[in-house]
Write a protein that holds these residues in place. Structure first.
Motif, PDB file in Angstrom:
ATOM      1  N   ALA A 193       0.831  -1.210   0.000  1.00 21.12           N
ATOM      2  CA  ALA A 193       0.000   0.000   0.000  1.00 21.12           C
ATOM      3  C   ALA A 193       0.868   1.264   0.000  1.00 21.12           C
ATOM      4  O   ALA A 193       0.570   2.226  -0.716  1.00 21.12           O
ATOM      5  CB  ALA A 193      -0.930  -0.005   1.209  1.00 21.12           C
ATOM      6  N   LEU A 194       1.937   1.269   0.781  1.00 24.98           N
ATOM      7  CA  LEU A 194       2.830   2.432   0.819  1.00 24.98           C
ATOM      8  C   LEU A 194       3.539   2.636  -0.522  1.00 24.98           C
ATOM      9  O   LEU A 194       3.751   3.767  -0.948  1.00 24.98           O
ATOM     10  CB  LEU A 194       3.865   2.266   1.936  1.00 24.98           C
ATOM     11  N   THR A 195       3.876   1.550  -1.185  1.00 28.12           N
ATOM     12  CA  THR A 195       4.503   1.643  -2.501  1.00 28.12           C
ATOM     13  C   THR A 195       3.505   2.153  -3.527  1.00 28.12           C
ATOM     14  O   THR A 195       3.834   3.027  -4.345  1.00 28.12           O
ATOM     15  CB  THR A 195       5.070   0.280  -2.932  1.00 28.12           C
ATOM     16  N   ALA A 196       2.281   1.658  -3.482  1.00 30.25           N
ATOM     17  CA  ALA A 196       1.242   2.098  -4.419  1.00 30.25           C
ATOM     18  C   ALA A 196       0.922   3.581  -4.238  1.00 30.25           C
ATOM     19  O   ALA A 196       0.616   4.275  -5.213  1.00 30.25           O
ATOM     20  CB  ALA A 196      -0.015   1.265  -4.228  1.00 30.25           C
ATOM     21  N   GLU A 216       9.454   2.831  -2.287  1.00 27.38           N
ATOM     22  CA  GLU A 216       9.802   2.196  -3.554  1.00 27.38           C
ATOM     23  C   GLU A 216      10.642   0.962  -3.272  1.00 27.38           C
ATOM     24  O   GLU A 216      11.236   0.834  -2.201  1.00 27.38           O
ATOM     25  CB  GLU A 216      10.561   3.164  -4.459  1.00 27.38           C
ATOM     26  N   GLN A 217      10.671   0.056  -4.230  1.00 32.76           N
ATOM     27  CA  GLN A 217      11.482  -1.147  -4.125  1.00 32.76           C
ATOM     28  C   GLN A 217      12.907  -0.822  -4.567  1.00 32.76           C
ATOM     29  O   GLN A 217      13.100  -0.187  -5.590  1.00 32.76           O
ATOM     30  CB  GLN A 217      10.912  -2.256  -5.009  1.00 32.76           C
ATOM     31  N   ARG A 218      13.880  -1.252  -3.771  1.00 31.21           N
ATOM     32  CA  ARG A 218      15.294  -1.048  -4.090  1.00 31.21           C
ATOM     33  C   ARG A 218      16.088  -2.268  -3.659  1.00 31.21           C
ATOM     34  O   ARG A 218      15.745  -2.932  -2.705  1.00 31.21           O
ATOM     35  CB  ARG A 218      15.865   0.138  -3.312  1.00 31.21           C
ATOM     36  N   ARG A 219      17.186  -2.485  -4.345  1.00 27.48           N
ATOM     37  CA  ARG A 219      18.106  -3.552  -3.938  1.00 27.48           C
ATOM     38  C   ARG A 219      19.054  -2.935  -2.918  1.00 27.48           C
ATOM     39  O   ARG A 219      19.826  -2.036  -3.227  1.00 27.48           O
ATOM     40  CB  ARG A 219      18.864  -4.093  -5.136  1.00 27.48           C
ATOM     41  N   GLU A 231      15.836  -7.190  -2.745  1.00 27.60           N
ATOM     42  CA  GLU A 231      14.878  -6.139  -3.060  1.00 27.60           C
ATOM     43  C   GLU A 231      14.057  -5.909  -1.797  1.00 27.60           C
ATOM     44  O   GLU A 231      13.406  -6.811  -1.301  1.00 27.60           O
ATOM     45  CB  GLU A 231      13.956  -6.559  -4.202  1.00 27.60           C
ATOM     46  N   LEU A 232      14.113  -4.709  -1.281  1.00 31.40           N
ATOM     47  CA  LEU A 232      13.298  -4.384  -0.128  1.00 31.40           C
ATOM     48  C   LEU A 232      12.623  -3.044  -0.333  1.00 31.40           C
ATOM     49  O   LEU A 232      12.952  -2.300  -1.238  1.00 31.40           O
ATOM     50  CB  LEU A 232      14.099  -4.445   1.180  1.00 31.40           C
TER      51      LEU A 232
END
Length: 74
Positions: free
Chosen positions: A44-47, A52-55, A66-67
């Motif tokens: 939900a926070l990403t949407a 954001e997803q980052r390595r 990826e977290l």
């Protein structure tokens, strides 16, 4: 769908821990929540554009994966 309480706790923890980031499992342990609740809150926070997803390396367990991390303010 995550409860607003879990989502708020995740976001508050991430802001307090910044610039360090934690994997989903370490967040679940630190916030005393289930992995499913944490994953739903992070999705939900990403949407919403908060995260954001980052390595990156997890500050808790040290694994590089990826977290979800706070988005850089620009």
């Amino acid at each position: 769908m995550p409860t607003d309480g879990v989502r708020a706790r995740v976001l508050a923890f991430m802001r307090k821990a910044a610039p360090y980031a934690y994997c989903d499992g370490c967040l679940a342990l630190r916030l005393d929540s289930s992995l499913a609740e944490i994953k739903a809150a992070l999705a939900a926070l990403t949407a919403d554009g908060e995260c954001e997803q980052r390595r990156r390396a997890c500050y808790g367990c040290g694994r590089t994966l990826e977290l979800t991390a706070l988005r850089d303010p620009r």
